[in-house]
Design an enzyme around this catalytic site. Structure first.
Site, PDB file in Angstrom:
ATOM      1  CG  ASP A   1      -2.077  -0.982   1.069  1.00  0.00           C
ATOM      2  OD1 ASP A   1      -1.894  -1.995   0.371  1.00  0.00           O
ATOM      3  OD2 ASP A   1      -3.144  -0.762   1.670  1.00  0.00           O
TER       4      ASP A   1
ATOM      5  CB  SER B   1      -5.212  -6.056   5.628  1.00  0.00           C
ATOM      6  OG  SER B   1      -4.880  -4.827   6.242  1.00  0.00           O
TER       7      SER B   1
ATOM      8  CG  ASP C   1      -5.062   2.340  11.675  1.00  0.00           C
ATOM      9  OD1 ASP C   1      -5.346   2.370  12.883  1.00  0.00           O
ATOM     10  OD2 ASP C   1      -4.459   1.388  11.139  1.00  0.00           O
TER      11      ASP C   1
ATOM     12  NE  ARG D   1      -2.282   2.335  13.042  1.00  0.00           N
ATOM     13  CZ  ARG D   1      -1.506   1.260  12.989  1.00  0.00           C
ATOM     14  NH1 ARG D   1      -0.317   1.274  13.557  1.00  0.00           N
ATOM     15  NH2 ARG D   1      -1.901   0.172  12.373  1.00  0.00           N
TER      16      ARG D   1
END
Length: 403
Positions: A16, A179, A125, A96
């Site tokens: 990605d 993923s 996210d 994050r």
């Protein structure tokens, strides 16, 4: 298109973000600085540097954040015994804000006016990154390619990669990968067959834990030392936060501890299914609750349990840097002053069970609870008045209802 002079990209080197790097260079025509956070994901990060160099990136940042991640983010969350929806140990959520913090710091250092991330428009996210950036430096622009480009599926993503000669990794079966998010606290796996919650997750999904059915037939006993609410040692050996969590990951993974197959409610409004593996975190949660059971006052412990769902939800939803999370953290940390001692945990076939606990600050009194004669003055007759007063309102209620 807004004019952008320089972009800092949160870059993993995976499919990605490799595609996003190429897209940013094409669309914005400006310098892109890549930042790769080493959070203990368990893979070599130098290939990310090589991929960025191949794409013409001049400023490549790969930073070891393992100790900061565990000491300043995982451990504060652990003090709260945080679980989202009663099960999820928040392994992705808690990473994050640290990544966002470093992105903002690099952007200020290099004079960038924008930050880019690879989170999709359906996920949590994107919210976590952008709320953190809003709290830390609202002057920075945020570029979220998944919300801007015309790629709408995994298939189209692969087609873009092929067109631009971007290598596509494969999983253990030679297919496009799930993923996957990984760091020192957990691994999460989503997509493909897992998108149907009726399907049983295949064995090859799991990365850090053995199947509990295949775990050793003999239990393993470990002792974890705590100081002021934080773990500091395993089996009497003092360790840094990251080393300690890594050690427990190995121990827990060997015994199949920390697997979770979860359908959760995303903040953005949909349900999703994921496979989580959090071996060390699962052990630490059990051990921390074990040491709190003898060192926390009843009302303090119950208050912590009341606010925990709210605290966990704030982290899950991306509000780590919000004032309400910081207020709750201050309350939680205040409760941990005497949460010190040792907890013994038995690891066996997927479980982490507390079997003993001891503390110099223990509130537990054997003299008070014993069924034998005690030197501590306790008049059993006092309980009669206590019950009578607590039952007074129930008697009135029952009389009114004609019972």
């Amino acid at each position: 298109m807004t004019k952008i002079e320089k972009i800092v990209l949160s870059y993993s080197g995976g499919l990605d973000t490799s595609i996003i790097l190429k897209w940013l260079q094409e669309v914005y025509g400006c310098e892109v600085v890549t930042f790769t956070a080493d959070l203990g994901q368990g893979e070599e990060l130098e290939p990310a540097r090589a991929k960025a160099e191949m794409s013409g990136v001049k400023d490549i940042r790969i930073v070891d954040l393992r100790e900061e991640f565990v000491s300043d983010f995982v451990f504060p969350m652990l003090r709260a015994n945080a679980l989202y929806e009663g099960q999820y140990l928040l392994g992705s959520s808690i990473a994050r804000p640290l990544i966002a913090k470093r992105l903002v710091g690099i952007a200020r250092e290099v004079g960038a006016d924008a930050i880019a991330h690879g989170a999709t428009g359906k996920g949590n996210d994107q919210i976590r990154f952008e709320l953190a950036i809003n709290a830390l430096d609202p002057s920075l622009k945020v570029i979220a390619p998944w919300r801007q480009w015309n790629i709408r599926s995994r298939t189209q993503l692969l087609e873009y990669a092929e067109k631009h000669h971007i290598p596509v990794p494969s999983d253990k079966r030679g297919e496009a990968p799930f993923s996957i998010d990984a760091n020192l606290l957990h691994t999460s796996t989503e997509g493909k067959i897992l998108e149907n919650p009726a399907e049983v997750a295949p064995d090859h999904v799991y990365q850090r834990t053995v199947d509990p059915l295949d775990a050793p037939d003999a239990p393993e006993i470990i002792t974890i030392g705590f100081e002021a609410g934080d773990p500091v040692s395993v089996n009497g050996k003092s360790m840094t936060p990251a080393a300690l969590l890594s050690e427990l990951n190995g121990l827990g993974g060997r015994h199949g501890v920390g697997r979770l197959d979860l359908v959760e409610n995303r903040f953005i409004g949909m349900k999703s299914r994921g496979i989580y593996e959090t071996p060390g975190g699962t052990i630490l949660l059990a051990a921390h609750r074990g040491i709190e059971s003898i060192t926390l006052d009843r009302a303090a412990a119950h208050l912590k349990d009341e606010i925990m769902p709210r605290y966990a939800e704030l982290i899950y939803n991306g509000f780590w840097f919000a004032p309400e999370r910081e207020m709750l953290q201050a309350l939680i940390d205040q409760s941990q002053a005497f949460v010190s001692g040792e907890v013994t945990v038995r690891l066996y076939k997927g479980s982490a069970s507390v079997i003993s606990r001891t503390s110099p600050w223990s509130l537990y009194s054997a003299d008070l609870v014993t069924f034998e004669e005690s030197a501590v003055a306790y008049d059993h007759r006092d309980a009669e008045g206590f019950i009578r007063l607590n039952g007074l309102r129930l008697k009135s209620w029952a009389a009114r209802n004609g019972r």
